[in-house]
Design a protein around this motif. Structure first.
Motif, mmCIF file in Angstrom:
data_model
loop_
_atom_site.group_PDB
_atom_site.id
_atom_site.type_symbol
_atom_site.label_atom_id
_atom_site.label_comp_id
_atom_site.label_asym_id
_atom_site.label_seq_id
_atom_site.Cartn_x
_atom_site.Cartn_y
_atom_site.Cartn_z
ATOM 1 N N PRO A 49 -48.167 -27.244 -18.499
ATOM 2 C CA PRO A 49 -48.567 -28.723 -17.795
ATOM 3 C C PRO A 49 -50.063 -28.818 -17.439
ATOM 4 C CG PRO A 49 -47.497 -27.075 -16.328
ATOM 5 C CD PRO A 49 -47.394 -26.547 -17.714
ATOM 6 N N GLN A 50 -50.907 -27.828 -17.529
ATOM 7 C CA GLN A 50 -52.010 -27.643 -16.997
ATOM 8 C C GLN A 50 -52.984 -28.624 -18.092
ATOM 9 O OE1 GLN A 50 -50.581 -24.946 -17.846
ATOM 10 N NE2 GLN A 50 -50.473 -24.157 -15.887
ATOM 11 N N LYS A 51 -54.062 -29.133 -17.400
ATOM 12 C CA LYS A 51 -55.100 -30.046 -18.273
ATOM 13 C C LYS A 51 -56.180 -29.252 -18.661
ATOM 14 C CE LYS A 51 -53.759 -34.064 -15.770
ATOM 15 N NZ LYS A 51 -53.936 -35.427 -16.170
ATOM 16 N N VAL A 52 -56.281 -29.093 -19.841
ATOM 17 C CA VAL A 52 -57.855 -28.451 -20.473
ATOM 18 C C VAL A 52 -58.638 -29.452 -21.189
ATOM 19 C CG1 VAL A 52 -58.444 -26.991 -22.401
ATOM 20 C CG2 VAL A 52 -56.086 -26.664 -21.078
ATOM 21 N N ARG A 53 -59.823 -29.451 -20.602
ATOM 22 C CA ARG A 53 -60.947 -30.345 -21.059
ATOM 23 C C ARG A 53 -61.144 -30.147 -22.585
ATOM 24 N NH1 ARG A 53 -65.374 -28.371 -17.496
ATOM 25 N NH2 ARG A 53 -64.518 -29.724 -16.031
ATOM 26 N N PRO A 54 -61.425 -31.063 -23.343
ATOM 27 C CA PRO A 54 -61.708 -31.002 -24.806
ATOM 28 C C PRO A 54 -62.928 -30.123 -24.948
ATOM 29 C CG PRO A 54 -61.122 -33.302 -24.151
ATOM 30 C CD PRO A 54 -61.292 -32.460 -22.934
ATOM 31 N N GLY A 55 -62.714 -29.224 -25.932
ATOM 32 C CA GLY A 55 -63.736 -28.390 -26.396
ATOM 33 C C GLY A 55 -63.574 -27.231 -25.422
ATOM 34 N N THR A 56 -62.636 -26.802 -24.598
ATOM 35 C CA THR A 56 -62.894 -25.573 -23.950
ATOM 36 C C THR A 56 -62.613 -24.543 -24.610
ATOM 37 O OG1 THR A 56 -61.871 -26.862 -22.007
ATOM 38 C CG2 THR A 56 -61.340 -24.284 -22.190
ATOM 39 N N MET A 89 -61.208 -17.337 -16.512
ATOM 40 C CA MET A 89 -62.507 -17.720 -16.169
ATOM 41 C C MET A 89 -62.508 -18.904 -14.965
ATOM 42 S SD MET A 89 -64.566 -16.037 -17.608
ATOM 43 C CE MET A 89 -66.300 -16.577 -17.675
ATOM 44 N N GLN A 90 -61.105 -19.581 -14.973
ATOM 45 C CA GLN A 90 -60.990 -20.348 -13.926
ATOM 46 C C GLN A 90 -59.799 -19.889 -12.865
ATOM 47 O OE1 GLN A 90 -62.133 -23.677 -14.398
ATOM 48 N NE2 GLN A 90 -63.220 -22.644 -16.016
ATOM 49 N N PRO A 91 -59.762 -20.447 -11.660
ATOM 50 C CA PRO A 91 -58.965 -20.023 -10.611
ATOM 51 C C PRO A 91 -57.666 -20.455 -10.929
ATOM 52 C CG PRO A 91 -60.414 -21.816 -9.841
ATOM 53 C CD PRO A 91 -60.784 -21.459 -11.331
ATOM 54 N N PRO A 92 -56.437 -19.647 -10.567
ATOM 55 C CA PRO A 92 -55.142 -20.264 -10.760
ATOM 56 C C PRO A 92 -54.831 -21.634 -10.218
ATOM 57 C CG PRO A 92 -55.263 -18.130 -9.945
ATOM 58 C CD PRO A 92 -56.579 -18.555 -10.080
ATOM 59 N N GLY A 93 -54.359 -22.276 -10.948
ATOM 60 C CA GLY A 93 -54.006 -24.019 -10.498
ATOM 61 C C GLY A 93 -55.257 -24.884 -10.378
ATOM 62 N N ALA A 94 -56.318 -24.308 -11.161
ATOM 63 C CA ALA A 94 -57.191 -25.455 -11.194
ATOM 64 C C ALA A 94 -56.644 -26.722 -11.898
ATOM 65 C CB ALA A 94 -58.442 -24.694 -12.339
ATOM 66 N N ALA A 95 -57.409 -27.749 -11.526
ATOM 67 C CA ALA A 95 -56.985 -29.108 -11.747
ATOM 68 C C ALA A 95 -57.412 -29.452 -13.265
ATOM 69 C CB ALA A 95 -57.372 -30.100 -10.762
ATOM 70 N N LEU A 96 -58.515 -28.867 -13.610
ATOM 71 C CA LEU A 96 -59.079 -29.126 -14.930
ATOM 72 C C LEU A 96 -59.535 -27.815 -15.638
ATOM 73 C CD1 LEU A 96 -59.426 -31.258 -17.433
ATOM 74 C CD2 LEU A 96 -61.616 -31.673 -16.270
ATOM 75 N N TYR A 97 -59.032 -27.195 -16.635
ATOM 76 C CA TYR A 97 -59.814 -26.141 -17.146
ATOM 77 C C TYR A 97 -60.802 -26.347 -18.280
ATOM 78 C CZ TYR A 97 -55.868 -23.779 -15.059
ATOM 79 O OH TYR A 97 -54.862 -22.805 -14.178
ATOM 80 N N GLY A 98 -61.786 -25.610 -18.020
ATOM 81 C CA GLY A 98 -62.686 -25.712 -19.147
ATOM 82 C C GLY A 98 -64.297 -25.472 -18.161
ATOM 83 N N PRO A 99 -65.362 -25.307 -18.968
ATOM 84 C CA PRO A 99 -65.502 -25.248 -20.393
ATOM 85 C C PRO A 99 -65.108 -24.066 -21.039
ATOM 86 C CG PRO A 99 -67.635 -24.957 -19.341
ATOM 87 C CD PRO A 99 -66.518 -25.001 -18.201
#
Length: 174
Positions: A49-56, A89-99
């Protein structure tokens, strides 16, 4: 090393760019690893269910047991090889993952031995390790029993989407 975008119908820019590094071990054709990385990352993103920024970007590092043992000792304090390690590289539960999502390290001898012991195809177990590592990068964990149950169920569903049987059927979790 090669960079291979994971396929996506959600946007023109691929949601995940996979950097593949084969450092040690006989992993077979790099094109096969790239294809598996594309399939597994697409399946994870379809279910997670997480959101990943395009190009991550995510790095998949393929090593031998000696290398992963050293990494495991240095970063986790365990002086032994393991099948897969993840470094988010992101904290758990980040609202948006990337770059940069993080790094996944997979050990050849351990994965081969585990597949042999379980009597399953190596490509099934390797795909499982990729899925497991990606889920860790997206903040999933299996420290507590309820987390382990949720992560195991998600892994099983993702692997089912890839036509891979339940790896936990009658076994202990990874």
């Amino acid at each position: 090393m090669s960079r291979q975008p994971a396929p996506s119908s959600r946007s023109a820019v691929p949601p995940l760019v996979v950097d593949l590094v084969v450092e040690a071990g006989d992993w077979g054709a790099e094109e096969d690893l790239e294809a598996m990385a594309e399939r597994t990352s697409a399946a994870v993103l379809a279910r997670a269910p997480q959101k990943v920024r395009p190009g991550t970007e995510v790095t998949l590092l393929f090593v031998d047991d000696a290398a992963i043992r050293e990494i495991n000792r240095e970063h986790r304090g365990f002086d032994k090889p393991t099948n897969v390690l993840s470094f988010p590289m992101q904290p758990p539960g980040a609202a948006l993952y990337g770059p940069m999502l993080g790094d996944i390290v997979i050990a050849r001898e351990t994965v081969v031995r585990e597949a042999d012991e379980a009597g399953i195809p190596l490509d099934h177990h390797l795909a499982h390790m990729m899925v497991h590592g990606l889920l860790h990068l997206l903040g999933h964990d299996h420290v507590e029993a309820d987390e382990a149950d949720a992560m195991e169920a998600l892994e099983t569903a993702i692997l089912g989407d890839l036509a891979i049987p339940d790896p936990y059927c009658g076994t202990d979790p990874v």
